[in-house]
Structures are given as structure tokens and as C-alpha cells.
Design a protein around this motif. Structure first.
Motif, mmCIF file in Angstrom:
data_model
loop_
_atom_site.group_PDB
_atom_site.id
_atom_site.type_symbol
_atom_site.label_atom_id
_atom_site.label_comp_id
_atom_site.label_asym_id
_atom_site.label_seq_id
_atom_site.Cartn_x
_atom_site.Cartn_y
_atom_site.Cartn_z
ATOM 1 N N ARG A 83 8.917 5.681 -0.794
ATOM 2 C CA ARG A 83 10.237 5.129 -0.535
ATOM 3 C C ARG A 83 10.868 5.786 0.720
ATOM 4 N NH1 ARG A 83 12.340 5.939 -5.208
ATOM 5 N NH2 ARG A 83 11.880 3.842 -6.026
ATOM 6 N N GLU A 84 10.691 7.105 0.786
ATOM 7 C CA GLU A 84 11.257 7.807 1.952
ATOM 8 C C GLU A 84 10.594 7.320 3.238
ATOM 9 O OE1 GLU A 84 10.686 11.909 1.121
ATOM 10 O OE2 GLU A 84 12.376 12.042 -0.322
ATOM 11 N N ARG A 85 9.291 7.108 3.216
ATOM 12 C CA ARG A 85 8.600 6.635 4.412
ATOM 13 C C ARG A 85 9.073 5.243 4.817
ATOM 14 N NH1 ARG A 85 2.054 5.890 5.061
ATOM 15 N NH2 ARG A 85 2.096 5.403 7.339
ATOM 16 N N VAL A 86 9.273 4.402 3.805
ATOM 17 C CA VAL A 86 9.770 3.056 4.098
ATOM 18 C C VAL A 86 11.132 3.130 4.747
ATOM 19 C CG1 VAL A 86 10.591 0.926 3.052
ATOM 20 C CG2 VAL A 86 8.417 1.908 2.317
ATOM 21 N N LEU A 87 11.994 3.995 4.290
ATOM 22 C CA LEU A 87 13.328 4.147 4.845
ATOM 23 C C LEU A 87 13.263 4.624 6.296
ATOM 24 C CD1 LEU A 87 15.281 5.674 1.807
ATOM 25 C CD2 LEU A 87 15.462 3.362 2.753
ATOM 26 N N ARG A 88 12.379 5.575 6.540
ATOM 27 C CA ARG A 88 12.272 6.097 7.915
ATOM 28 C C ARG A 88 11.779 5.014 8.876
ATOM 29 N NH1 ARG A 88 10.043 10.678 5.378
ATOM 30 N NH2 ARG A 88 7.942 9.950 5.988
ATOM 31 N N LEU A 89 10.804 4.282 8.399
ATOM 32 C CA LEU A 89 10.271 3.241 9.286
ATOM 33 C C LEU A 89 11.278 2.104 9.504
ATOM 34 C CD1 LEU A 89 6.608 3.003 7.911
ATOM 35 C CD2 LEU A 89 7.356 4.002 10.096
#
Length: 321
Positions: free
Chosen positions: A313-319
Motif C-alpha cells: 500500500r505504501e509503495r502504491v501511494l508513493r508511486l
């Protein structure tokens, strides 16, 4: 003081439920005080019966035929003893055991109708008292009076001890005349005088000894004969008693054996059930341990999966930003 009036009042008092006796006695004494203070004092002094004696009184009040049958049996037993009829004594002894068991059951039922339950100990005292009724005429009159104060005991040889066992004893009817249970030594004729020396010192005839004995009868010895008869009657009565006791004990042995067999079988069944329950418990514990381990592993995997989801989820937010 009128003994019959006292007996009439006593008959009413000893017929009431045991827990009501004291109150009923107080009321009866108070009522009698107006006309006869001596009678009132005598009523107030009437003792409260024991539980077993009260149970027997209830039997006398509500089932007198039971006591009459036992008294008749006792009369037949005394007749058999007087005639030295050992076979009849044994048969009557067996009949008495059956009748006593039935009478005790009846007493339990009568007492239960009065709102009480008697224990096995009290029932044993009731049976002993009813046994005394069959063994002694005085005990029979005391029991059938319905005014018994305490339990009785009689062995059929010596007379029952009746002092202090029945209320208003002076109002009891005298026992009916009947043949004694065993020959009474007091009634034996006096010993005959021995032949005088002149008579015994006569020269013997030349006749054969047997003929001389026939012509010169031997002096009878009634006391010795009566003693022998008394000893025989007592021995046969004792034999009948011990045979009856042995049969009773043998029946108890058989009953106890049957009970033991049933308990052994029940214990074996319980052991089998316990063994099966222990095996089931062991399986359940193993299953619990295995399930707990699986649950713990599943929790670890769930926690790991949760962390993976969080990182994703955090990676999706960053991207996205």
C-alpha cells in the motif's frame, strides 16, 4: 384414681402423631384436672414413647390384624415347643421370618401415612419387638395394647422384661392360660422316699434277674424325667432358633453375593467407560495441541501477509504521488 379412665386417656394419647404427643398430653391433663387432680397428675406423667415404640403403636392402632396373626403364630410355636415337635418349630420359624418382614413393611407404610419415615435402625427395633410378641405372651399383650413406651426383646426361653415398657400396665389383660413352653420344675412332685433298709436288704430270690425286676418295679424319678424333658425342649428350641438364624444369614450371604456381583460388573463397566473417556481425552488433547500449533502458524502467516499488504500500500501511494 380410676385406672380405666387413665387407660382410656392413654389409648387416645398414644394414637396421635409423635410430634403432637406432648401438646395432646398437656391438653388431656388440663381437661382432667377439673374433675380429678390425681388423674390429671397421672396423665401429665405419661411418658412419650420412643420412635420405634410409637411405630409399633401405630401398627396396633391401624393394622391390629397383623399383630393378631403374629400372636397366633407365637401360640402355635409355644405349642410345638411344649410337644417337642422340632420339625414344626423349624417350619414355624420360617413362617415367622416371612411374617415379620411383611409386618415391618406394613409398619413403614402406616408410619408414612402419619407423615414420618423410619430408618433401617428403627425398623430393626420394630422387628425385634414384633419377634418378642411371638415369643412371650406378656410381650404380646403389651404390644397389642397400643401403649408401648419402648421396644421389647424376648428369646422364647426366659420371660420378657416388661417393667417400664408400657403405659398404664395395670390395665393390661392377664395373659390367657396356656400350656407352659417347657415343663416347670417347681410343679414336679416331691421325690418319693427311698425303700427302707429292711425292704432293700431282703435276700434275693432264685428267680432270674429280669423276672425279679419285672416283679419289683423300680421307683420312678419324676424330677429327673421332667428335667430331661425340659432340657430336650430347650435344646430343640435352641436348634430351631439357630437353624432359623443360619437360614437367615445364608439368605443374607446370597443377597450380599448377588449385590457384590452386580457391583463388580458395574465397576468393570465403569472402568471400561473410564478407559474410553481417558483415550478420548488423550485424543482431544493431541488434537488441541495440533490445532493450537496450526492456529499459531496461521497467525504468523496472517501477520506476515498483513505486513506485505502494508508495504504494498505504501509503495502504491508513493508511486501515485
Amino acid at each position: 384414681m380410676d385406672e380405666q379412665a387413665l387407660a382410656d386417656i392413654a389409648n387416645e394419647l398414644y394414637a396421635v402423631p409423635l410430634e403432637e404427643f406432648v401438646a395432646a398430653r398437656t391438653a388431656a391433663a388440663k381437661e382432667a384436672a377439673g374433675a380429678d387432680k390425681e388423674l390429671a397428675a397421672a396423665v401429665k406423667g405419661l411418658p412419650k414413647p420412643s420412635v420405634a415404640a410409637w411405630a409399633v403403636n401405630m401398627l396396633a392402632q391401624h393394622e391390629p390384624d397383623v399383630l393378631a396373626e403374629l400372636a397366633d403364630l407365637g401360640s402355635r410355636m409355644r405349642d410345638a415347643q411344649a410337644s417337642l415337635d422340632a420339625q414344626s418349630l423349624r417350619e414355624l420359624g420360617r413362617e415367622r421370618r416371612t411374617m415379620l418382614a411383611s409386618a415391618v413393611d406394613t409398619a413403614r407404610s402406616v408410619v408414612q401415612q402419619q407423615g414420618r419415615v423410619i430408618s433401617d435402625t428403627i425398623a430393626a427395633d420394630v422387628e425385634e419387638t414384633l419377634r418378642a410378641l411371638t415369643a412371650d405372651e406378656g410381650a404380646a399383650e403389651a404390644v397389642r395394647s397400643g401403649r408401648l413406651l419402648k421396644t421389647l426383646s424376648a428369646d422364647g426361653v426366659s420371660a420378657a422384661e416388661l417393667e417400664g415398657t408400657v403405659a398404664v400396665p395395670d390395665a393390661l389383660p392377664a395373659p390367657s392360660a396356656s400350656p407352659p413352653r417347657r415343663p416347670a420344675l417347681a410343679s414336679v412332685p416331691a421325690r418319693k422316699e427311698r425303700p427302707t433298709p429292711e425292704r432293700t436288704s431282703r435276700p434275693k430270690a432264685t428267680k432270674p434277674r429280669l423276672e425279679a425286676v419285672r416283679q419289683t418295679p423300680r421307683p420312678a424319678s419324676p424330677p429327673a424325667l421332667e428335667k430331661a424333658k425340659a432340657a430336650l425342649a430347650e435344646a430343640q428350641a435352641e436348634e430351631a432358633r439357630t437353624n432359623g438364624l443360619a437360614e437367615e444369614l445364608q439368605e443374607q450371604v446370597e443377597e450380599t453375593r448377588s449385590e457384590i456381583d452386580a457391583l463388580v460388573q458395574e465397576a468393570a463397566e465403569l472402568r471400561e467407560r473410564l478407559k474410553a473417556a481417558e483415550e478420548q481425552l488423550d485424543r482431544a488433547r493431541k488434537q488441541l495441541a495440533a490445532t493450537a500449533a496450526e492456529a499459531k502458524q496461521a497467525l504468523r502467516e496472517a501477520d506476515k501477509a498483513g505486513r506485505t499488504v502494508m508495504l504494498a500500500r505504501e509503495r502504491v501511494l508513493r508511486l501515485s504521488s
